[in-house]
Enzyme design. Structure first.
Site, mmCIF file in Angstrom:
data_model
loop_
_atom_site.group_PDB
_atom_site.id
_atom_site.type_symbol
_atom_site.label_atom_id
_atom_site.label_comp_id
_atom_site.label_asym_id
_atom_site.label_seq_id
_atom_site.Cartn_x
_atom_site.Cartn_y
_atom_site.Cartn_z
ATOM 1 C CD GLU A 98 -16.120 -17.611 23.273
ATOM 2 O OE1 GLU A 98 -16.771 -17.656 22.400
ATOM 3 O OE2 GLU A 98 -15.639 -18.611 23.645
ATOM 4 C CD GLU B 62 -16.665 -21.327 26.724
ATOM 5 O OE1 GLU B 62 -17.154 -20.357 27.193
ATOM 6 O OE2 GLU B 62 -16.779 -21.425 25.560
HETATM 7 C C1 IDC Z 1 -22.172 -23.777 22.545
HETATM 8 C C2 IDC Z 1 -22.870 -24.781 23.164
HETATM 9 C C3 IDC Z 1 -23.956 -25.312 22.158
HETATM 10 C C4 IDC Z 1 -24.923 -24.253 21.798
HETATM 11 C C5 IDC Z 1 -24.018 -22.902 21.136
HETATM 12 C C6 IDC Z 1 -24.834 -21.661 21.177
HETATM 13 O O1 IDC Z 1 -22.111 -25.957 23.135
HETATM 14 O O2 IDC Z 1 -24.635 -26.306 22.830
HETATM 15 O O3 IDC Z 1 -25.797 -24.454 20.813
HETATM 16 O O4 IDC Z 1 -23.109 -22.608 22.331
HETATM 17 O O5 IDC Z 1 -25.166 -21.165 22.345
HETATM 18 C C7 IDC Z 1 -18.104 -20.756 22.947
HETATM 19 C C8 IDC Z 1 -19.228 -20.184 23.645
HETATM 20 C C9 IDC Z 1 -20.077 -21.472 24.344
HETATM 21 C C10 IDC Z 1 -20.317 -22.462 22.993
HETATM 22 C C11 IDC Z 1 -18.890 -22.957 22.682
HETATM 23 C C12 IDC Z 1 -19.177 -24.112 21.773
HETATM 24 O O6 IDC Z 1 -18.535 -19.613 24.631
HETATM 25 O O7 IDC Z 1 -21.443 -20.598 24.246
HETATM 26 O O8 IDC Z 1 -21.206 -23.388 23.604
HETATM 27 N N1 IDC Z 1 -17.845 -22.170 22.459
HETATM 28 O O9 IDC Z 1 -19.467 -23.683 20.400
HETATM 29 N N2 IDC Z 1 -17.115 -20.162 22.539
HETATM 30 C C13 IDC Z 1 -16.261 -21.077 21.586
HETATM 31 C C14 IDC Z 1 -16.794 -22.229 21.576
#
Ligand code: IDC
Length: 461
Positions: free
Chosen positions: A231, A318
């Site tokens: 991302e 993901e």
């Molecule tokens: C989120 C986790 C959350 C954490 C956040 C920041 O669920 O617990 O606090 O990251 O690190 C993504 C990302 C992924 C995200 C997820 C949900 O790749 O790291 O995890 N998300 O927000 N892209 C879209 C959504």
């Protein structure tokens, strides 16, 4: 693979008919391509929102069914564009295992095994491996492989944790995860989890060092797949990503010449179009799209579908049932639409996240107990749904929200089926439907956060 009973199928079909009469079918919210695709779905697969037949021999490929009218501006020399098929020959898709299918590759826009047979990978993504180190565990991975029938695990190595934290812990947990995946015959994505820094070039040196170390140690291991940048976001353009990829990929290929490499796209892996206009000049590369079903709707589906129709190689490394924050409601109708779309085009995926963080994207219950099976109350409702999805069952028993009450129940199968647009592209079955609006409120319990990282915001994903 368990089968759905005839009684269940007839209930579903009858319900679908009723629903079709009640709704405005035909004035669909989905494209013609999907409508055509539905006609070729076998009855059983149609009754299975996930369509998770592990070996889908005899199924007609979906890329034979439409032409892409939106891609005139995408370069003709896109590596796979000429591969858009016109024949209606049946296609075989194999649910791959490293011990049988060996080194994977990209061919003609598809993920294929060492013999060139198209394959599917389904599994889960860890949360940050240093956030939940106890979950990087061979017994748990074994259960995912044996009970969930998962053939893929993604190890999320937060780049910031490696660059600014404990490198050795990141490497050791990555090794542990790889070894555990190998031990239970799973493919494993080593994910350099770019997020906070927006642009993968920020930690380029660290990325090169990280991949060099891992490639050196696992040079001849077919299980490994490298995701070089989760991302990219913010102002990061496809040009920036290319600059990064052109440095990192040759490094990986020095030691792992045949490796499959996944490359992120701008705007949190939501912009395949920019990559299609100017793809990378390497073989065995696939481009990444991520979605969170309860936030991302038709625009992103269209982005994915038009790329797939054009034969562009896409991997969903993901995705989440929840909103893109990783929390909030779960809209199971939207989930059903998304996973049906993936199944229609045999797109491989990993679901976020194999963790017990107290947020709705987590698949494990906040009170998760590793000594108990990876099923039932040890999982969140989302986790139970994903388990069935990966097992190949229809996850049609979905929670019904009842306002703010904590009561649980199930929606009749036809509600879920209605969202399955390949059967009934009904108007009004919007991706943003509110079926799960209050679902997040059902869960309780204390957060278990065993990792080193502080809570981070992901509100703009
Ligand atoms: C989120 C986790 C959350 C954490 C956040 C920041 O669920 O617990 O606090 O990251 O690190 C993504 C990302 C992924 C995200 C997820 C949900 O790749 O790291 O995890 N998300 O927000 N892209 C879209 C959504």
């Amino acid at each position: 693979m368990k089968r759905i009973s005839l009684r269940k199928i007839s209930t579903i079909l009858i319900a679908a008919l009723v629903l079709a009469m009640l709704t405005d079918c035909g004035a669909g919210t989905v494209s013609t391509e999907s409508a055509v695709a539905k006609q070729t779905m076998p009855t059983e697969a149609a009754a299975m929102p996930s369509g998770m037949e592990k070996i889908a021999a005899g199924e007609t490929t979906k890329d034979t069914q439409a032409t892409d009218t939106e891609t005139a501006d995408v370069k003709q020399e896109t590596a796979t564009e000429q591969k858009t098929e016109t024949s209606s020959e049946p296609d075989t898709v194999v649910y791959a295992r490293p011990s049988v299918n060996g080194q994977l590759a990209e061919s003609g826009g598809k993920l294929v095994d060492e013999k060139g047979t198209p394959v599917l990978l389904h599994g889960v993504s860890t949360h940050g491996i240093t956030w939940f180190p106890d979950l990087i565990d061979e017994n748990l991975f074994h259960e995912l492989s044996a009970d969930w029938d998962s053939n893929l695990i993604r190890l999320a190595v937060y780049s910031t944790e490696y660059a600014n934290g404990d490198k050795q812990a990141c490497l050791d947990l990555t090794r542990k995860g790889i070894e555990a995946a190998i031990a239970c015959d799973q493919y494993v994505i080593v994910d350099w989890h770019v997020l906070e820094e927006h642009d993968p070039n920020v930690y380029l040196t660290q990325a090169e060092e990280f991949f060099d170390t891992i490639c050196e140690e696992y040079a001849d291991t077919p299980n490994l797949i490298f995701e070089i940048c989760n991302e990219p976001n913010g102002e990061t353009t496809w040009d920036d990503i290319q600059t990064y990829a052109n440095k990192v990929i040759p490094g990986i290929r020095k030691k792992c010449p045949d490796s499959l490499i996944l490359v992120g796209t701008p705007d949190y892996d939501k912009n395949l179009t920019s990559a299609r206009r100017n793809p990378l000049h390497y073989s065995n590369v696939m481009y990444v799209l991520h979605f969170y079903a309860s936030t991302h709707g038709k625009d992103l589906m269209k982005e994915l579908q038009s790329a797939l129709i054009a034969g562009f190689p896409v991997f969903v490394s993901e995705c989440g049932l929840s909103e893109s924050t990783g929390d909030g409601k779960i809209d199971y109708r939207a989930c059903t639409e998304w996973f049906s779309l993936l199944r229609s085009y045999d797109v491989s995926f990993a679901v976020w996240s194999f963790s017990n963080k107290d947020e709705s994207s987590a698949l494990l219950s906040p009170s998760f107990d590793a000594s108990k099976p990876l099923a039932g109350d040890n999982l969140t409702q989302g986790g139970q749904w994903v388990r069935e999805l990966i097992q190949g069952e229809a996850p049609i028993e979905i929670p019904v929200p009842t306002g703010s009450s904590a009561a649980k129940g199930t929606l009749p199968a036809f509600f879920c089926l209605a969202g399955f647009f390949q059967l009934c592209p009904c108007k009004g079955l919007a991706v943003d439907g509110a079926a799960g609006a209050h679902w997040a409120g059902f869960r309780g319990g204390a957060a278990v956060h065993t990792g080193s990282g502080a809570e981070k915001k992901a509100s703009d994903l």
